[in-house]
Design a protein around this motif. Structure first.
Motif, short mmCIF file in Angstrom:
data_model
loop_
_atom_site.label_atom_id
_atom_site.label_comp_id
_atom_site.label_asym_id
_atom_site.label_seq_id
_atom_site.Cartn_x
_atom_site.Cartn_y
_atom_site.Cartn_z
N VAL A 1 -44.15 8.62 -67.36
CA VAL A 1 -44.60 9.68 -68.27
C VAL A 1 -45.99 10.16 -67.89
O VAL A 1 -46.25 11.37 -67.81
CB VAL A 1 -44.57 9.18 -69.73
N SER A 2 -46.90 9.23 -67.65
CA SER A 2 -48.28 9.61 -67.32
C SER A 2 -48.33 10.42 -66.02
O SER A 2 -49.04 11.42 -65.91
CB SER A 2 -49.16 8.38 -67.21
N ALA B 1 -47.05 13.89 -66.63
CA ALA B 1 -48.03 14.68 -67.39
C ALA B 1 -49.15 15.17 -66.49
O ALA B 1 -49.57 16.33 -66.57
CB ALA B 1 -48.59 13.83 -68.54
N SER C 1 -48.53 17.63 -71.85
CA SER C 1 -48.98 16.62 -72.79
C SER C 1 -48.14 15.35 -72.64
O SER C 1 -46.90 15.40 -72.67
CB SER C 1 -48.86 17.15 -74.22
N LYS C 2 -48.81 14.22 -72.50
CA LYS C 2 -48.10 12.94 -72.42
C LYS C 2 -47.32 12.68 -73.71
O LYS C 2 -46.18 12.18 -73.67
CB LYS C 2 -49.11 11.82 -72.15
N ALA C 3 -47.90 13.04 -74.83
CA ALA C 3 -47.23 12.82 -76.12
C ALA C 3 -45.95 13.65 -76.22
O ALA C 3 -44.91 13.17 -76.71
CB ALA C 3 -48.17 13.16 -77.26
N THR C 4 -45.99 14.89 -75.74
CA THR C 4 -44.81 15.75 -75.78
C THR C 4 -43.69 15.18 -74.92
O THR C 4 -42.51 15.15 -75.33
CB THR C 4 -45.16 17.17 -75.30
N SER D 1 -43.29 12.05 -74.06
CA SER D 1 -42.82 10.81 -74.68
C SER D 1 -41.87 11.10 -75.83
O SER D 1 -40.85 10.41 -76.01
CB SER D 1 -44.01 9.98 -75.18
N ARG D 2 -42.19 12.13 -76.65
CA ARG D 2 -41.30 12.48 -77.77
C ARG D 2 -39.95 12.98 -77.25
O ARG D 2 -38.90 12.65 -77.83
CB ARG D 2 -41.96 13.53 -78.66
#
Length: 308
Positions: free
Chosen positions: A21-22, A25, A31-34, A36-37
């Motif tokens: 993921v990182s 990104a 966005s890493k959060a996006t 991940s979701r």
């Protein structure tokens, strides 16, 4: 079944291609959060993990292996639709994603993009400094500028520039040498730039066709000429550089040519792009501008060589 959409499949394909993921990104400026979701939604829908979380990164599970083919198809469909919309534009506008080495950014890309942006204010160029071998399809780019014709069958190639290699060293080091005698250069140490130069013996051809070989174990190996120039400015070694790039730096006197009447092999710069991307107005305009910039730089280098 939990809800998910094509954006989630797109995120899954990016994560799989980058191995985490990182990494996805960073490479795609997302966005890493996006990401991940999106992955979490897909895993809920699948009812099982799509990746094994290992210390060195993410590895597809059997379920992930089954899904990745469909995710790549969805990504290709998404990109094809985007290409159709962009090809229908009347003039360059929107994002233009370009990658190149630090050398190509410094010598050609920055000026080309600046000229294009002044001409088309609605254009939003994105420049990524990347090492050799960047794949514009995998990395979601419009164009990757690179040394050598790309061999991947899925890429379109446009030749941008051709340049001889010349031998250079830092000015402070070269001041103590006879820059025209190869035997005085043996102890300087070679800086090999991949892929422009080889670790094997360098061969320089003189005005009468005589060949001089410079060999010895490389002292440094780097993946961009900018790194080689930094080493030479620090008092280390000599290297082969494309003359169209290096000769433009000579007025600053940080580096100087060695055996200036001898030349190394030629290199070619290519623009690699995904299929059908050449129909996009922004891409067509960029290729025209960078080709013109390259011709101007080549003429300047030739004039400098002739005056020397």
């Amino acid at each position: 079944m939990a809800d998910f959409d094509l954006d989630d499949l797109h995120a899954f394909a990016l994560i799989a291609a980058c191995g985490g993921v990182s990494a996805a990104a960073r490479r795609h400026d997302l966005s890493k959060a996006t990401l991940s979701r999106s992955l979490a939604r897909l895993e809920r829908a699948a009812g099982a993990p799509l990746f094994d979380r290992l210390p060195h990164g993410l590895v597809l599970t059997p379920g992930g292996e089954m899904l990745i083919e469909r995710a790549n198809e969805a990504q290709a469909l998404r990109q094809g639709v985007e290409d159709l919309f962009r090809a229908a534009e009347t003039e360059p506008a929107g994002p233009l994603r370009i990658a190149g080495s630090a050398m190509t950014v410094d010598s050609l890309l920055a000026r080309s993009v600046a000229e294009l942006s002044r001409r088309y204010p609605a254009l939003r160029p994105e420049i990524r400094v990347a090492a050799h071998g960047t794949d514009p399809v995998t990395d979601d780019l419009d164009i990757a500028v690179r040394v050598g014709r790309p061999t991947a069958p899925h890429l379109v190639a446009r030749r941008i520039a051709v340049s001889q290699l010349g031998l250079y060293a830092g000015a402070a080091v070269a001041a103590d040498l006879d820059a025209h005698r190869p035997e005085t250069l043996a102890d300087m140490g070679r800086i090999v730039v991949r892929p422009e130069t080889d670790t094997d013996a360098w061969q320089l051809t003189g005005p009468d066709g005589q060949v001089v070989r410079i060999d010895g174990t490389p002292r440094f190996t780097v993946d961009d000429p900018v790194a080689a120039i930094a080493l030479m400015r620090a008092g280390e070694g000599m290297t082969l550089l494309p003359r169209f790039y290096a000769d433009a730096l000579l007025p600053a006197r940080a580096i100087v040519p060695l055996m200036s009447d001898h030349v190394g092999p030629k290199i070619e710069l290519y623009a690699a792009l995904p299929p059908r991307r050449s129909r996009v107005p922004a891409v067509r305009a960029f290729l025209e501008v960078i080709a013109r910039q390259a011709r101007s730089v080549e003429r300047t280098a030739e004039a400098s060589a002739n005056s020397g």
